[in-house]
Design a protein around this motif. Structure first.
Motif, mmCIF file in Angstrom:
data_model
loop_
_atom_site.group_PDB
_atom_site.id
_atom_site.type_symbol
_atom_site.label_atom_id
_atom_site.label_comp_id
_atom_site.label_asym_id
_atom_site.label_seq_id
_atom_site.Cartn_x
_atom_site.Cartn_y
_atom_site.Cartn_z
ATOM 1 N N LEU A 135 -39.406 -43.566 3.513
ATOM 2 C CA LEU A 135 -40.206 -44.269 4.506
ATOM 3 C C LEU A 135 -39.586 -44.051 5.878
ATOM 4 O O LEU A 135 -38.418 -44.376 6.094
ATOM 5 C CB LEU A 135 -40.275 -45.764 4.185
ATOM 6 C CG LEU A 135 -41.092 -46.620 5.147
ATOM 7 C CD1 LEU A 135 -42.569 -46.221 5.112
ATOM 8 C CD2 LEU A 135 -40.920 -48.094 4.809
ATOM 9 N N ILE A 136 -40.357 -43.496 6.793
ATOM 10 C CA ILE A 136 -39.903 -43.239 8.160
ATOM 11 C C ILE A 136 -40.303 -44.402 9.068
ATOM 12 O O ILE A 136 -39.510 -44.860 9.883
ATOM 13 C CB ILE A 136 -40.494 -41.912 8.697
ATOM 14 C CG1 ILE A 136 -40.104 -40.736 7.794
ATOM 15 C CG2 ILE A 136 -40.107 -41.675 10.139
ATOM 16 C CD1 ILE A 136 -38.625 -40.443 7.744
ATOM 17 N N ALA A 137 -41.537 -44.892 8.927
ATOM 18 C CA ALA A 137 -42.027 -45.968 9.783
ATOM 19 C C ALA A 137 -43.148 -46.727 9.083
ATOM 20 O O ALA A 137 -43.873 -46.170 8.259
ATOM 21 C CB ALA A 137 -42.528 -45.405 11.112
ATOM 22 N N ALA A 138 -43.275 -48.009 9.453
ATOM 23 C CA ALA A 138 -44.375 -48.853 8.984
ATOM 24 C C ALA A 138 -45.005 -49.490 10.218
ATOM 25 O O ALA A 138 -44.290 -49.877 11.156
ATOM 26 C CB ALA A 138 -43.868 -49.918 8.024
ATOM 27 N N SER A 183 -53.156 -50.943 8.694
ATOM 28 C CA SER A 183 -51.729 -50.754 8.469
ATOM 29 C C SER A 183 -51.473 -49.309 8.059
ATOM 30 O O SER A 183 -52.315 -48.670 7.427
ATOM 31 C CB SER A 183 -51.208 -51.728 7.417
ATOM 32 O OG SER A 183 -51.954 -51.639 6.227
ATOM 33 N N SER A 184 -50.298 -48.818 8.459
ATOM 34 C CA SER A 184 -49.940 -47.423 8.189
ATOM 35 C C SER A 184 -48.494 -47.319 7.726
ATOM 36 O O SER A 184 -47.656 -48.144 8.078
ATOM 37 C CB SER A 184 -50.067 -46.565 9.458
ATOM 38 O OG SER A 184 -51.383 -46.449 9.886
ATOM 39 N N GLU A 185 -48.249 -46.253 6.959
ATOM 40 C CA GLU A 185 -46.896 -45.847 6.601
ATOM 41 C C GLU A 185 -46.738 -44.377 6.955
ATOM 42 O O GLU A 185 -47.660 -43.586 6.761
ATOM 43 C CB GLU A 185 -46.634 -45.995 5.108
ATOM 44 C CG GLU A 185 -46.450 -47.395 4.631
ATOM 45 C CD GLU A 185 -46.004 -47.448 3.181
ATOM 46 O OE1 GLU A 185 -45.651 -48.559 2.746
ATOM 47 O OE2 GLU A 185 -46.007 -46.414 2.484
ATOM 48 N N VAL A 186 -45.572 -44.041 7.472
ATOM 49 C CA VAL A 186 -45.221 -42.646 7.711
ATOM 50 C C VAL A 186 -44.059 -42.338 6.779
ATOM 51 O O VAL A 186 -43.048 -43.045 6.787
ATOM 52 C CB VAL A 186 -44.824 -42.384 9.175
ATOM 53 C CG1 VAL A 186 -44.419 -40.926 9.369
ATOM 54 C CG2 VAL A 186 -45.955 -42.771 10.122
ATOM 55 N N ARG A 187 -44.233 -41.310 5.953
ATOM 56 C CA ARG A 187 -43.204 -40.921 4.990
ATOM 57 C C ARG A 187 -42.842 -39.451 5.169
ATOM 58 O O ARG A 187 -43.692 -38.625 5.497
ATOM 59 C CB ARG A 187 -43.680 -41.142 3.559
ATOM 60 C CG ARG A 187 -43.824 -42.619 3.232
ATOM 61 C CD ARG A 187 -44.048 -42.849 1.745
ATOM 62 N NE ARG A 187 -44.079 -44.269 1.466
ATOM 63 C CZ ARG A 187 -43.005 -45.006 1.161
ATOM 64 N NH1 ARG A 187 -41.836 -44.440 1.090
ATOM 65 N NH2 ARG A 187 -43.129 -46.297 0.930
#
Length: 133
Positions: free
Chosen positions: A106-109, A96-100
């Protein structure tokens, strides 16, 4: 740099499970926002490098699927993708990833699955080692 694609996007590794990207005009889509393609590339490279560090010399990996939810966007500054390995067995892995954005938004999960298979040659890929804390 790992390859020409990561070089084009300007993906920079802090370590295997953290990559950075500076938003620049070439990454802005026709709507004036950060292209989802750039965000997706960050996720795929970060997931791949996170898993790559958990494989042996005889193993290779390939993306099976990534599902990404775009929550917000950005038009300037830096974005950071972090990844964690949720589960791995002999033939598959789930991450799993998060883009911040650099401001913390939070930009994307995303969640992704990868295939793990036998390979004789690792192709000389070098993934940065995690920083010691």
């Amino acid at each position: 740099m790992i390859d020409g694609v990561s070089d084009f996007f300007g993906i920079r590794w802090a370590h295997a499970n953290e990559v950075h990207l500076t938003i620049r005009p070439e990454l802005i889509n026709a709507g004036g926002l950060l292209s989802g393609v750039a965000t997706y590339a960050m996720v795929d490279y970060c997931m791949g490098s996170t898993l790559w560090k958990q494989t042996s010399e005889e193993e290779a990996i390939a993306t099976i699927s990534i599902s990404i939810n775009y929550v917000q966007t950005a038009t300037e500054g830096d974005v950071v993708c972090t990844t964690q390995l949720d589960r791995r067995n002999r033939s598959n892995a789930v991450l799993s990833s998060e883009v911040r954005h650099e401001d913390g938004r939070l930009i994307a999960a995303a969640i992704g699955s990868y295939s793990i298979f036998k390979r004789a040659d690792r192709g000389g890929v070098h993934i940065p080692a995690p920083e010691q804390t």
